[in-house]
Design an enzyme around this catalytic site. Sequence first.
Site, PDB file in Angstrom:
ATOM      1  N   ARG A  51       0.847  -1.218   0.000  1.00 55.99           N
ATOM      2  CA  ARG A  51       0.000   0.000   0.000  1.00 55.99           C
ATOM      3  C   ARG A  51       0.874   1.255   0.000  1.00 55.99           C
ATOM      4  O   ARG A  51       0.585   2.215  -0.716  1.00 55.99           O
ATOM      5  CB  ARG A  51      -0.910   0.022   1.233  1.00 55.99           C
ATOM      6  CG  ARG A  51      -1.768  -1.214   1.423  1.00 55.99           C
ATOM      7  CD  ARG A  51      -3.038  -1.207   0.597  1.00 55.99           C
ATOM      8  NE  ARG A  51      -3.808  -2.403   0.906  1.00 55.99           N
ATOM      9  CZ  ARG A  51      -3.752  -3.541   0.211  1.00 55.99           C
ATOM     10  NH1 ARG A  51      -3.005  -3.625  -0.873  1.00 55.99           N
ATOM     11  NH2 ARG A  51      -4.474  -4.592   0.572  1.00 55.99           N
ATOM     12  N   GLU A 195     -13.608 -15.342   8.852  1.00 55.18           N
ATOM     13  CA  GLU A 195     -13.514 -14.801   7.488  1.00 55.18           C
ATOM     14  C   GLU A 195     -13.073 -15.867   6.485  1.00 55.18           C
ATOM     15  O   GLU A 195     -11.879 -16.105   6.320  1.00 55.18           O
ATOM     16  CB  GLU A 195     -12.523 -13.619   7.438  1.00 55.18           C
ATOM     17  CG  GLU A 195     -12.390 -13.026   6.042  1.00 55.18           C
ATOM     18  CD  GLU A 195     -11.395 -11.865   5.949  1.00 55.18           C
ATOM     19  OE1 GLU A 195     -10.642 -11.625   6.907  1.00 55.18           O
ATOM     20  OE2 GLU A 195     -11.377 -11.206   4.899  1.00 55.18           O
ATOM     21  N   LYS A 237     -17.415 -12.836   8.315  1.00 58.33           N
ATOM     22  CA  LYS A 237     -16.897 -11.836   7.362  1.00 58.33           C
ATOM     23  C   LYS A 237     -16.788 -12.507   6.005  1.00 58.33           C
ATOM     24  O   LYS A 237     -15.769 -13.115   5.679  1.00 58.33           O
ATOM     25  CB  LYS A 237     -15.538 -11.317   7.836  1.00 58.33           C
ATOM     26  CG  LYS A 237     -14.881 -10.336   6.891  1.00 58.33           C
ATOM     27  CD  LYS A 237     -13.810  -9.503   7.580  1.00 58.33           C
ATOM     28  CE  LYS A 237     -13.064  -8.655   6.571  1.00 58.33           C
ATOM     29  NZ  LYS A 237     -12.241  -7.622   7.191  1.00 58.33           N
ATOM     30  N   SER A 279     -14.095  -6.146   1.343  1.00 58.07           N
ATOM     31  CA  SER A 279     -14.229  -5.510   0.018  1.00 58.07           C
ATOM     32  C   SER A 279     -13.439  -6.272  -1.043  1.00 58.07           C
ATOM     33  O   SER A 279     -13.822  -6.253  -2.220  1.00 58.07           O
ATOM     34  CB  SER A 279     -13.845  -4.037   0.054  1.00 58.07           C
ATOM     35  OG  SER A 279     -12.524  -3.828   0.468  1.00 58.07           O
ATOM     36  N   GLY A 280     -12.331  -6.890  -0.683  1.00 54.88           N
ATOM     37  CA  GLY A 280     -11.664  -7.868  -1.537  1.00 54.88           C
ATOM     38  C   GLY A 280     -11.080  -7.373  -2.851  1.00 54.88           C
ATOM     39  O   GLY A 280     -10.800  -8.187  -3.722  1.00 54.88           O
ATOM     40  N   GLY A 281     -10.913  -6.061  -3.003  1.00 50.46           N
ATOM     41  CA  GLY A 281     -10.334  -5.556  -4.249  1.00 50.46           C
ATOM     42  C   GLY A 281     -11.350  -4.869  -5.150  1.00 50.46           C
ATOM     43  O   GLY A 281     -11.012  -4.418  -6.245  1.00 50.46           O
ATOM     44  N   ARG A 310      -9.316  -2.030   2.080  1.00 46.44           N
ATOM     45  CA  ARG A 310      -9.043  -1.164   0.933  1.00 46.44           C
ATOM     46  C   ARG A 310     -10.176  -0.195   0.623  1.00 46.44           C
ATOM     47  O   ARG A 310      -9.950   0.981   0.334  1.00 46.44           O
ATOM     48  CB  ARG A 310      -8.737  -2.014  -0.308  1.00 46.44           C
ATOM     49  CG  ARG A 310      -7.350  -2.573  -0.309  1.00 46.44           C
ATOM     50  CD  ARG A 310      -7.205  -3.734  -1.246  1.00 46.44           C
ATOM     51  NE  ARG A 310      -7.828  -4.955  -0.724  1.00 46.44           N
ATOM     52  CZ  ARG A 310      -7.782  -6.138  -1.326  1.00 46.44           C
ATOM     53  NH1 ARG A 310      -7.160  -6.245  -2.482  1.00 46.44           N
ATOM     54  NH2 ARG A 310      -8.336  -7.197  -0.776  1.00 46.44           N
TER      55      ARG A 310
HETATM   56  P1  13P Z   1     -10.388  -5.750   2.166  1.00 46.29           P
HETATM   57  O1  13P Z   1     -11.676  -5.032   2.458  1.00 46.29           O
HETATM   58  O2  13P Z   1      -9.325  -4.844   1.578  1.00 46.29           O
HETATM   59  O3  13P Z   1     -10.596  -7.011   1.408  1.00 46.29           O
HETATM   60  O4  13P Z   1      -9.760  -6.141   3.568  1.00 46.29           O
HETATM   61  C1  13P Z   1     -10.559  -6.723   4.510  1.00 46.29           C
HETATM   62  C2  13P Z   1      -9.780  -7.685   5.304  1.00 46.29           C
HETATM   63  O5  13P Z   1      -9.701  -7.552   6.512  1.00 46.29           O
HETATM   64  C3  13P Z   1      -9.123  -8.810   4.622  1.00 46.29           C
HETATM   65  O6  13P Z   1      -8.722  -9.751   5.576  1.00 46.29           O
END
Ligand code: 13P
Length: 358
Positions: A51, A195, A237, A279-281, A310
């Site tokens: 980042r 998650e 999650k 959000s995953g990208g 992100r």
């Molecule tokens: P993102 O929302 O960037 O995917 O990150 C969430 C997260 O905690 C991934 O483990």
Amino acid sequence: MIPALYMKNSYKKGDILPMNQQELESVARTLVAAGKGILAADESYPTIKKRFDSINHDSTEENRRSYRELLFTTPGIEKFISGVILFDETIRQAAQDGRSFSEVLAQNGIIPGIKVDKGAKDLAGFSGEKITEGLDGLRDRLIEYRGLGARFTKWRAVITIGKGIPSRYCIHANAHALARYAALSQEEGLVPIVEPEVLMDGDHDIERCEEVTAATLKTVFSELFEHRVAFEAMLLKPNMVLSGKECSEQADVAKVAESTVRCVRRFVPAAVPGLVFLSGGQSSELATEHLNAMNALGKHPWELSFSYGRALQEHALKAWKGEAANISKAQNVLYHRAECNGAARFGKYSKEMEAAAT
Ligand code: 13P
């Protein structure tokens, strides 16, 4: 409001905690309070470096500390942020005024949490698949984290879609680890955020993502049940059900919302207080639109909220550029994204909200 018990920072390493299930449930529900969600700021060393590379900023301990201080001290952020996920280094760091970051957050009504897994590594014998490590010694680490102020935890499992994968074995091994982690967390008085992330990398279509997400959630809840995890005292999650990033036909917002809600309704027990999507990208705006569309389809048996990394930080990071002079600009940008996602919790986000901010 954080229940009084969790505002106390009097626990020491090794304390046996007076945490009962009711108290855990109340933390879980507070994390998904109306109009609020979670800021994931638990980037590991390689991820935060990536980042910072994007803004040409060195990933030193002090630079990471000052960036996290910018995020956590954003004026008014507590209106939309219920909890923050920290990284091991971050939970040991302090703001310039000397208060630890968990104190800064708790005193502002935000619950501090901690990522406790040790990352996804190659799964031996299964090319292209991952298994998350970190169970060895976890009980002791959890006790220490509670002493440092954490009240919830996160563990991320990674499921990859590709030719012939995921295998049943990979899904099962990751679900088993998630259940062992979740049970240990509850035992130590910490609310687990489970998650299982089905990645959006690949050229698969949205139907394939739904199929894999369904198989993953089914297996995860079966393992959680076998391990006697209290569903009322945890959060899930999940990924949203999306077209693969390289798929030529991208499903629109309505289809993503409909597919995701259908999938989670089938496999997530109503006893779970909330789902906090990653959000995953996805772009920041699309992640907000998707959450908004899902909530607009309600009423649902659980709260549908966010735990974005992100999608909350991306624009703020770009506005900051690593320069002290840009701190308040970056905080305004973060506040705006949090506010938009807060509105999406009610299905009340609109594109006009973006225009109003520019
Ligand atoms: P993102 O929302 O960037 O995917 O990150 C969430 C997260 O905690 C991934 O483990």
